[in-house]
Design a protein around this motif. Structure first.
Motif, PDB file in Angstrom:
ATOM      1  N   GLN A 103       0.836  -1.200   0.000  1.00  0.00           N
ATOM      2  CA  GLN A 103       0.000   0.000   0.000  1.00  0.00           C
ATOM      3  C   GLN A 103       0.875   1.256   0.000  1.00  0.00           C
ATOM      4  OE1 GLN A 103      -2.040   0.755   3.725  1.00  0.00           O
ATOM      5  NE2 GLN A 103      -3.665   1.925   2.709  1.00  0.00           N
ATOM      6  N   GLN A 106       2.582   1.621  -3.440  1.00  0.00           N
ATOM      7  CA  GLN A 106       1.641   2.041  -4.484  1.00  0.00           C
ATOM      8  C   GLN A 106       1.280   3.516  -4.331  1.00  0.00           C
ATOM      9  OE1 GLN A 106      -1.636  -0.772  -4.557  1.00  0.00           O
ATOM     10  NE2 GLN A 106      -0.488  -2.218  -5.835  1.00  0.00           N
ATOM     11  N   LYS A 107       1.203   3.951  -3.075  1.00  0.00           N
ATOM     12  CA  LYS A 107       0.868   5.346  -2.810  1.00  0.00           C
ATOM     13  C   LYS A 107       1.994   6.277  -3.265  1.00  0.00           C
ATOM     14  CE  LYS A 107       0.166   7.471   1.312  1.00  0.00           C
ATOM     15  NZ  LYS A 107       0.007   7.276   2.771  1.00  0.00           N
ATOM     16  N   ASN A 108       3.253   5.823  -3.078  1.00  0.00           N
ATOM     17  CA  ASN A 108       4.401   6.683  -3.353  1.00  0.00           C
ATOM     18  C   ASN A 108       4.950   6.585  -4.771  1.00  0.00           C
ATOM     19  OD1 ASN A 108       5.573   8.152  -0.781  1.00  0.00           O
ATOM     20  ND2 ASN A 108       4.662   6.212  -0.128  1.00  0.00           N
ATOM     21  N   HIS A 110       3.723   5.949  -8.465  1.00  0.00           N
ATOM     22  CA  HIS A 110       2.664   5.718  -9.454  1.00  0.00           C
ATOM     23  C   HIS A 110       3.230   5.276 -10.795  1.00  0.00           C
ATOM     24  CE1 HIS A 110      -0.211   7.419  -6.685  1.00  0.00           C
ATOM     25  NE2 HIS A 110       0.637   8.398  -6.474  1.00  0.00           N
ATOM     26  N   THR A 111       4.510   5.627 -11.020  1.00  0.00           N
ATOM     27  CA  THR A 111       5.077   5.384 -12.349  1.00  0.00           C
ATOM     28  C   THR A 111       5.258   3.896 -12.660  1.00  0.00           C
ATOM     29  OG1 THR A 111       7.264   5.650 -11.383  1.00  0.00           O
ATOM     30  CG2 THR A 111       6.309   7.572 -12.488  1.00  0.00           C
ATOM     31  N   TYR A 112       5.224   3.063 -11.641  1.00  0.00           N
ATOM     32  CA  TYR A 112       5.448   1.633 -11.871  1.00  0.00           C
ATOM     33  C   TYR A 112       4.189   0.884 -12.300  1.00  0.00           C
ATOM     34  CZ  TYR A 112      10.128   1.923  -9.866  1.00  0.00           C
ATOM     35  OH  TYR A 112      11.435   2.230  -9.637  1.00  0.00           O
ATOM     36  N   GLY A 113       3.082   1.562 -12.435  1.00  0.00           N
ATOM     37  CA  GLY A 113       1.848   0.815 -12.664  1.00  0.00           C
ATOM     38  C   GLY A 113       1.471   0.154 -11.353  1.00  0.00           C
ATOM     39  N   ASN A 114       0.795  -0.940 -11.412  1.00  0.00           N
ATOM     40  CA  ASN A 114       0.409  -1.597 -10.175  1.00  0.00           C
ATOM     41  C   ASN A 114       1.493  -2.535  -9.677  1.00  0.00           C
ATOM     42  OD1 ASN A 114      -1.981  -0.565  -9.284  1.00  0.00           O
ATOM     43  ND2 ASN A 114      -3.265  -1.996 -10.447  1.00  0.00           N
ATOM     44  N   SER A 279      14.181   4.498  -9.611  1.00  0.00           N
ATOM     45  CA  SER A 279      13.286   4.404 -10.774  1.00  0.00           C
ATOM     46  C   SER A 279      13.933   4.126 -12.128  1.00  0.00           C
ATOM     47  CB  SER A 279      12.382   5.652 -10.875  1.00  0.00           C
ATOM     48  OG  SER A 279      13.084   6.715 -11.471  1.00  0.00           O
TER      49      SER A 279
END
Ligand code: C2E
Ligand code: MG
Ligand code: MG
Ligand code: MG
Length: 294
Positions: A103, A106-108, A110-114, A279
Motif C-alpha cells: 500500500q 503504491q501510494k508513493n 505511481h510510475t510503476y503501474g500496479n 526508478s
C-alpha cells in the motif's frame, strides 16, 4: 533442591523429546514471543520484467532478528512454524505486513503501474479456519487491489486434505488473488497440479539456472506459456544467465520475469524504497554490463 531436580528432569525430558523429533524447545519458546517482541522482519526481493527491465513487484521473505542468535534465515525456523501452529499467526503477520508495505509503495510510486507483492504460504496455512476472511479484510483495510497479491505455494498435493485446500484456493481466486507455484520442477511439484489448480505463475527453481539446464528451463517456459501462465525465473546471478534466458524466451519476454542476486538481494523496507525511488530500469539487453545489473 526439589525445584532444581524437577527442572533438571524437565530439561532432560525436553532433550529426549527433541532428540527424538528434532524439535527445538528453546527456539519454539522464543518464536512464540517473536511477534510481540517485534523480532520478525520482512525483506523484499525485486521481481523484474525481462522485456523492460522494470520492477513489477517484490517477493516478501521473512527474517527473524533473534536476541541471542542474530538474524535467522527462514530455513532455520520455517519447519518449526510448520510443526507448531505458529504458522497461523506468523503467516497472517507476514500477509498483513507485506500488504501494508505494498500500500505504501503504491501510494508513493505511481510510475510503476500496479506494483505487486508475493507472499510465501504453506499448505498448512491454507487450511486455516477463517484464512479467506482474514485476507479479504487485510486487502480491504489496505485498499489493495487483490490482483496485486500473489501467493506462492509449494507442496500442495501431498499434504493434508487436498479437496479442502483446492476449495480454499478457489475461494481466494474468487477474490481475484493470484497464485504462483514456487520452486517449480523440484520436490513435490507435479505436472498434474498445472491442470488441477488455478495457477497464474510458474516460478522456475533456481537449481535449473545454476546447473545451466537450459533445455529444461526452455521446456518449462514453453509449457507455462502454452497454458497461458507467466514465469518467474529464480536465482539469476550473472549477466550470461540473463542473456541466455532472454535468448531462450525472446518471443515471449513480456510473460517472462526474473529474480536473483544479479538484480538485487532481498532488501529491508528502507532499501527497497530507495531502489524504487531510483526508478531506473535494470539494464537487461547489454551483455557488456557488470554483474551489478545496472
Ligand atoms: P523461496 O520462496 O524459493 O525464496 C527464494 C530464496 O532464494 C530466498 O531465500 C532468496 O533469498 C534466495 N535467493 C534469491 N535470489 C537468489 C540468487 O540469485 N541466488 C541464490 N543462491 N539464492 C537466491 P530465503 O529468503 O532464505 O528463503 C528461503 C525459503 O524460506 C523461501 O524459498 C521460502 O520457501 C521460505 N520462506 C521465506 N519467507 C517465508 C514466509 O514468510 N512464509 C513461509 N511459509 N515461508 C517462507
Ligand atoms: Mg517463494
Ligand atoms: Mg522459490
Ligand atoms: Mg525455495
Amino acid at each position: 533442591e526439589q525445584t532444581k531436580l524437577l527442572e533438571s528432569q524437565n530439561i532432560s525430558l525436553k532433550t529426549e523429546i527433541s532428540n527424538l523429533t528434532g524439535f527445538n524447545w528453546d527456539l519454539y519458546a522464543d518464536l512464540k514471543e517473536s511477534i510481540d517482541n517485534q523480532e520478525l522482519r520482512l525483506f523484499y526481493q525485486p521481481i523484474i520484467n525481462l522485456k523492460t527491465g522494470l520492477i513489477t513487484g517484490f517477493e516478501a521473505l521473512i527474517r527473524w532478528q533473534h536476541s541471542k542468535h542474530g538474524i535467522l534465515s527462514p530455513i532455520a525456523f520455517v519447519d518449526l512454524m510448520e510443526a507448531t501452529n505458529l504458522i497461523y499467526p506468523i503467516g497472517l503477520w507476514v500477509i498483513e505486513t507485506a500488504c501494508k508495505q505494498l500500500q505504501f509503495w503504491q501510494k508513493n510510486f505511481h510510475t510503476y503501474g500496479n506494483l505487486t507483492v508475493n507472499v510465501n504460504v504453506s499448505t498448512k496455512q491454507l487450511t486455516e479456519f477463517n484464512l479467506v476472511e482474514n485476507i479479504r479484510k487485510i486487502l480491504s483495510d489496505c485498499q489493495i487491489n487483490p490482483n496485486c497479491l500473489k501467493l506462492e505455494i509449494t507442496e500442495i498435493t501431498v499434504m493434508g486434505d487436498r479437496d479442502r485446500t483446492l476449495q480454499i484456493i478457489h475461494q481466494l481466486k474468487d477474490l481475484d488473488i493470484q497464485f504462483c507455484i514456487d520452486d517449480f520442477g523440484t520436490g513435490y511439484s507435479s505436472l498434474r497440479r498445472l491442470t488441477d489448480f488455478p495457477i497464474d505463475v510458474l516460478k522456475i527453481d533456481r537449481s535449473f539456472i545454476q546447473n545451466e539446464e537450459w533445455v529444461i528451463v526452455k521446456a518449462i517456459g514453453s509449457l507455462a506459456f502454452t497454458l497461458g501462465k507467466s514465469i518467474v525465473v529464480e536465482g539469476i546471478e550473472t549477466t550470461s544467465q540473463l542473456q541466455m534466458l532472454r535468448a531462450l524466451f525472446s518471443s515471449s519476454l513480456e510473460k517472462c520475469y526474473g529474480q536473483g542476486y544479479l538484480f538485487s538481494k532481498p532488501l529491508n523496507a528502507e532499501d527497497a524504497f530507495k531502489l524504487l525511488a531510483n526508478s531506473q530500469p535494470f539494464v537487461i539487453d547489454n551483455a557488456s554490463i557488470g554483474d551489478s545489473g545496472r
